[in-house]
Design an enzyme around this catalytic site. Structure first.
Site, PDB file in Angstrom:
ATOM      1  CD  GLU A  60      -3.087  -2.729   7.601  1.00  0.00           C
ATOM      2  OE1 GLU A  60      -2.066  -2.767   7.053  1.00  0.00           O
ATOM      3  OE2 GLU A  60      -3.707  -1.405   7.076  1.00  0.00           O
ATOM      4  CB  SER A  66       5.688  -2.027  11.924  1.00  0.00           C
ATOM      5  OG  SER A  66       5.357  -0.689  11.992  1.00  0.00           O
ATOM      6  CG  HIS A 113      -5.616   1.773   5.478  1.00  0.00           C
ATOM      7  ND1 HIS A 113      -4.934   2.774   6.307  1.00  0.00           N
ATOM      8  CD2 HIS A 113      -4.667   0.846   5.405  1.00  0.00           C
ATOM      9  CE1 HIS A 113      -3.722   2.600   6.700  1.00  0.00           C
ATOM     10  NE2 HIS A 113      -3.405   1.193   5.866  1.00  0.00           N
ATOM     11  CD  GLU A 163      -2.630   5.423   6.946  1.00  0.00           C
ATOM     12  OE1 GLU A 163      -2.441   5.604   5.790  1.00  0.00           O
ATOM     13  OE2 GLU A 163      -1.477   4.834   7.675  1.00  0.00           O
ATOM     14  N   GLY A 219       3.163   2.284  10.820  1.00  0.00           N
ATOM     15  CA  GLY A 219       3.883   3.108  10.624  1.00  0.00           C
ATOM     16  C   GLY A 219       4.840   3.451  11.781  1.00  0.00           C
ATOM     17  CG  ASN A 255      -1.544   1.392   1.465  1.00  0.00           C
ATOM     18  OD1 ASN A 255      -1.486   1.964   0.625  1.00  0.00           O
ATOM     19  ND2 ASN A 255      -2.365   1.538   2.572  1.00  0.00           N
ATOM     20  CE  LYS A 305       0.169   3.244   4.737  1.00  0.00           C
ATOM     21  NZ  LYS A 305       0.293   3.143   6.158  1.00  0.00           N
TER      22      LYS A 305
HETATM   23  P1  PGA Z   1       3.248   0.112   7.663  1.00  0.00           P
HETATM   24  O1  PGA Z   1       1.777   0.378   7.034  1.00  0.00           O
HETATM   25  O2  PGA Z   1       3.786  -1.004   7.002  1.00  0.00           O
HETATM   26  O3  PGA Z   1       3.957   1.365   6.960  1.00  0.00           O
HETATM   27  O4  PGA Z   1       3.088   0.000   8.963  1.00  0.00           O
HETATM   28  C1  PGA Z   1       0.640  -0.739   6.901  1.00  0.00           C
HETATM   29  C2  PGA Z   1      -0.300  -0.194   6.320  1.00  0.00           C
HETATM   30  O5  PGA Z   1      -0.983   0.815   6.979  1.00  0.00           O
HETATM   31  O6  PGA Z   1      -1.020  -1.019   5.537  1.00  0.00           O
END
Ligand code: PGA
Length: 249
Positions: A163, A209, A93, A95, A169, A9, A11
């Site tokens: 997640e 992560s 997601h 976010e 992140g 992803n 983003k």
């Molecule tokens: P990350 O994000 O691997 O940077 O922690 C995962 C995600 O949001 O899908």
């Protein structure tokens, strides 16, 4: 047997120069034994589809509108993603849940729209740190599964991504026991709601992560069928070892 899936992803990252990363990734995995998915920003979906035309690598969107078309400035429908050559779309997601106040009901409608357009929906769920510390993780997961998934789905058109919000992140990763507990729980809820056939066959990804150094131990956990990777999916040199770890799992 569930086919494993390594999903990236991007983003809100990437311009046309980033397509070189796709080319490098495909060159490293000419004949992948797992499914590989990259969800670039919407501006790159078409060119990514063209770049990956001769490879098994699939391209997906990061979000879609619940409607097929209409007066929704700035939004993209699942049908448009499909038309652009995408085969997957992320829904729910964290976010999106946070930045755009997306509710479980909204995510369910987006997931239905994805299915109607012929896309595979990767439905994302996960608890916040506060919810985990209050020992509410499994209740939150149950509620998000109940609310975000339509009553009718198939193992072919739906993937779940667990997640934990606090792991996205941040470099913080749950223990393998914690991941296993939630994935086993998700599996049991899916089997309960959709029956053993469908419930057993839906793929469940872990996200938050994931990187080359922790991928192998995460992929060894029961009911982990792959990963949804953010930061470590932007560069082929970071994502490729994760794909390899999944192939070796
Ligand atoms: P990350 O994000 O691997 O940077 O922690 C995962 C995600 O949001 O899908």
């Amino acid at each position: 047997m569930r086919r494993k899936l390594a999903a990236g992803n991007w983003k809100m990252n990437g311009t046309s120069a980033s397509l070189d990363e796709l080319t490098a990734l495909m060159a490293t995995h000419p004949d992948p034994q797992v499914d590989i998915l990259i969800c670039p920003p919407a501006t790159l979906v078409t060119s990514a589809v063209v770049t990956a035309a001769d490879h098994a690598l699939q391209i997906g969107g990061q979000d879609c509108h619940r409607n097929e078309s209409g007066a929704h400035t700035g939004d993209i429908s699942a049908a448009m993603l499909r038309d652009a050559g995408a085969s997957y779309v992320l829904t729910g997601h964290s976010e999106r849940r946070t930045d755009h106040n997306e509710s479980d009901e909204e995510i369910r409608n987006k997931t239905k729209a994805a299915h109607a357009a012929g896309l595979i929906a990767v439905v994302c769920i996960g608890e916040t740190l506060k919810e985990r510390e209050a020992a509410n993780t499994l209740d939150i997961i149950a509620g998000q599964l109940a609310g975000s998934l339509p009553d009718v789905l198939t193992a072919e058109n739906t993937v779940i991504a667990y997640e934990p919000v606090w792991a996205i992140g941040t470099g913080k990763v749950p223990t393998t026991n914690q991941i296993g507990e939630v994935h086993d729980y998700i599996r049991s809820r899916l089997e309960q709601r959709y029956g053993a056939g469908v419930g057993t066959s839906i793929r469940i990804l872990y996200g938050g992560s994931v990187k080359a150094s922790n991928a192998a131990e995460i992929f060894a956990v029961s009911n982990v069928d792959g990963a949804l990777v953010g930061g470590a999916s932007l560069k082929a040199s970071d994502f490729s070892p994760i794909v390899t770890a999944l192939q070796n799992a």
